[in-house]
Design a protein around this motif. Structure first.
Motif, PDB file in Angstrom:
ATOM      1  N   SER A  97       0.811  -1.222   0.000  1.00 55.20           N
ATOM      2  CA  SER A  97       0.000   0.000   0.000  1.00 55.20           C
ATOM      3  C   SER A  97       0.842   1.268   0.000  1.00 55.20           C
ATOM      4  CB  SER A  97      -0.988   0.011   1.172  1.00 55.20           C
ATOM      5  OG  SER A  97      -0.307   0.033   2.412  1.00 55.20           O
ATOM      6  N   ASP A 109       3.523  -3.009  -9.987  1.00 56.09           N
ATOM      7  CA  ASP A 109       2.300  -2.231  -9.771  1.00 56.09           C
ATOM      8  C   ASP A 109       1.355  -3.103  -8.954  1.00 56.09           C
ATOM      9  OD1 ASP A 109      -0.402  -1.235 -10.092  1.00 56.09           O
ATOM     10  OD2 ASP A 109       0.315  -0.018 -11.766  1.00 56.09           O
ATOM     11  N   GLN A 111      -1.709  -2.905  -8.066  1.00 57.92           N
ATOM     12  CA  GLN A 111      -3.050  -3.136  -8.591  1.00 57.92           C
ATOM     13  C   GLN A 111      -3.054  -4.053  -9.811  1.00 57.92           C
ATOM     14  OE1 GLN A 111      -5.378  -2.076  -6.717  1.00 57.92           O
ATOM     15  NE2 GLN A 111      -4.171  -0.673  -5.456  1.00 57.92           N
ATOM     16  N   LYS A 112      -1.981  -4.025 -10.577  1.00 58.57           N
ATOM     17  CA  LYS A 112      -1.949  -4.785 -11.847  1.00 58.57           C
ATOM     18  C   LYS A 112      -1.220  -6.124 -11.740  1.00 58.57           C
ATOM     19  CE  LYS A 112      -2.070  -0.639 -14.792  1.00 58.57           C
ATOM     20  NZ  LYS A 112      -1.326   0.138 -15.819  1.00 58.57           N
ATOM     21  N   ASP A 300      -8.637  -7.370  -1.531  1.00 58.72           N
ATOM     22  CA  ASP A 300      -8.349  -6.482  -2.644  1.00 58.72           C
ATOM     23  C   ASP A 300      -8.897  -5.081  -2.372  1.00 58.72           C
ATOM     24  OD1 ASP A 300      -7.489  -5.810  -5.333  1.00 58.72           O
ATOM     25  OD2 ASP A 300      -9.586  -5.927  -5.927  1.00 58.72           O
ATOM     26  N   ARG A 304      -6.733  -1.479  -1.759  1.00 57.58           N
ATOM     27  CA  ARG A 304      -7.014  -0.256  -2.519  1.00 57.58           C
ATOM     28  C   ARG A 304      -7.316   0.921  -1.591  1.00 57.58           C
ATOM     29  NH1 ARG A 304      -8.045  -1.206  -8.034  1.00 57.58           N
ATOM     30  NH2 ARG A 304      -7.995  -3.433  -8.551  1.00 57.58           N
ATOM     31  N   ASN A 307      -4.117   2.106   0.040  1.00 60.08           N
ATOM     32  CA  ASN A 307      -3.313   2.887  -0.901  1.00 60.08           C
ATOM     33  C   ASN A 307      -3.756   4.342  -0.926  1.00 60.08           C
ATOM     34  OD1 ASN A 307      -1.212   1.691  -2.936  1.00 60.08           O
ATOM     35  ND2 ASN A 307      -2.619   0.031  -2.508  1.00 60.08           N
TER      36      ASN A 307
END
Length: 323
Positions: A97, A109, A111-112, A300, A304, A307
């Motif tokens: 994060s 990354d 998120q990816k 997940d 997010r 972050n």
């Protein structure tokens, strides 16, 4: 009608394939990359659940400790691994994060490149002080700090750590100014507060618990949303006047992006079952960490939200980590 039949046939084939993958997995050892050195809380928790996973999965889970760069080194290995469920990563709040806002360049990354599997544990922190500090409650501490800006120093476990960010968030929400003193971990920070070298610190529970119970350290507040069973009389920072304050360390399991959902769900089920085992829960709490199993989707969403939260705190505090 023909299109509908084809769609259903395709869906059925996909579900059948997914089921077959889950049934055959795993058929070889699984590598668990732990982004911390041996002996720490995360490493200890992983080693607690590994024997049960070995038994339930029918394959050996091999722990591979790859610390460094705030967790970035280990997770970079996971990000580049084949998405087949045979390389997993154990990362913490930093690498998953905060690091994307702390480091100028990242090797992945979040998120990816990852598929969250489950959170493993939450690590609450405690704001402690030396008895000589002229404040015995959080409210008194905030009032004293406001009246004496920059007079009090606050130690934490190192630049960019969750404890550092906890102290920064406290300063921002309380609108006070502390002189920050980074240490290499909670233990040294707590010992220097105990010695009176530095007046305040944000540390993890094991580093301070016995000294708090002995009356040698003042516990102003815990950083978690709920009180801790080990310190039932110590309020949360939110209860003590900083409404909504929540800064909890955590770590969890991720897989490379593209890992089949059937495998992720199977891993989630087995790891969650291990974390819900009463003996394992007791051992974790004795370490000062709280079991925190979650569904992949919930983990997940939490990553997010963390972050977003820490990006704001880091930007406001102007924190950067040199590489």
């Amino acid at each position: 009608m023909q299109y509908t039949r084809r769609a259903f046939a395709a869906l059925a084939a996909a579900l059948s394939s997914s089921f077959a993958v889950a049934q055959s997995y795993p058929d070889k050892p699984i590598r668990m990359v732990v982004t911390f050195p041996p002996g720490g809380s995360a490493d200890a928790v992983v080693r607690m659940i590994v024997p049960r996973l070995n038994d339930k999965l029918g394959q050996q889970v091999v722990v591979d400790n790859r610390p460094g760069a705030g967790g970035n080194i280990g997770l970079a290995i996971v990000a580049k691994a084949p998405p087949d469920g045979y390389t997993l990563g154990v990362g913490a709040a930093g690498a998953l994060s905060a690091n994307s806002s702390l480091y100028a360049q990242m090797p992945f990354d979040v998120q990816k490149d990852f598929k969250p599997v489950t959170m493993l544990a939450a690590i609450p922190f405690v704001l402690i002080g030396h008895p000589s500090v002229p404040a015995k409650t959080q409210q008194e501490l905030v009032a004293y700090a406001k009246a004496n800006p920059g007079k009090l120093s606050i130690a934490h476990g190192g630049n960019g750590t969750a404890m550092h960010l906890s102290a920064a968030l406290f300063s921002q929400m309380a609108d006070v100014k502390f002189v920050e003193v980074p240490y290499k971990g909670s233990g040294p920070a707590a010992l220097d507060v105990l010695a009176g070298t530095v007046p305040l610190a944000v540390v993890d529970l094991p580093a301070a618990l016995q000294h708090i119970r002995a009356g040698k350290l003042v516990a102003y507040a815990v950083t978690s949303p709920q009180r801790l069973p080990q310190l039932p009389d110590v309020p949360t920072a939110s209860e003590a006047g900083l409404s909504g304050y929540d800064s909890t360390g955590w770590f969890g399991v991720v897989a490379p992006a593209g890992t089949p959902a059937a495998i992720v769900n199977k891993l989630n089920a087995e790891i969650t079952a291990a974390l819900n085992d009463e003996a394992i829960k007791t051992s974790m709490r004795n370490l000062g960490v709280e079991p925190a199993p979650s569904k992949p989707e919930a983990f997940d969403a939490y990553i997010r939200s963390e972050n977003t939260k820490w990006a704001r705190v880091i930007r406001q505090a102007g924190i950067k980590i040199d590489q």
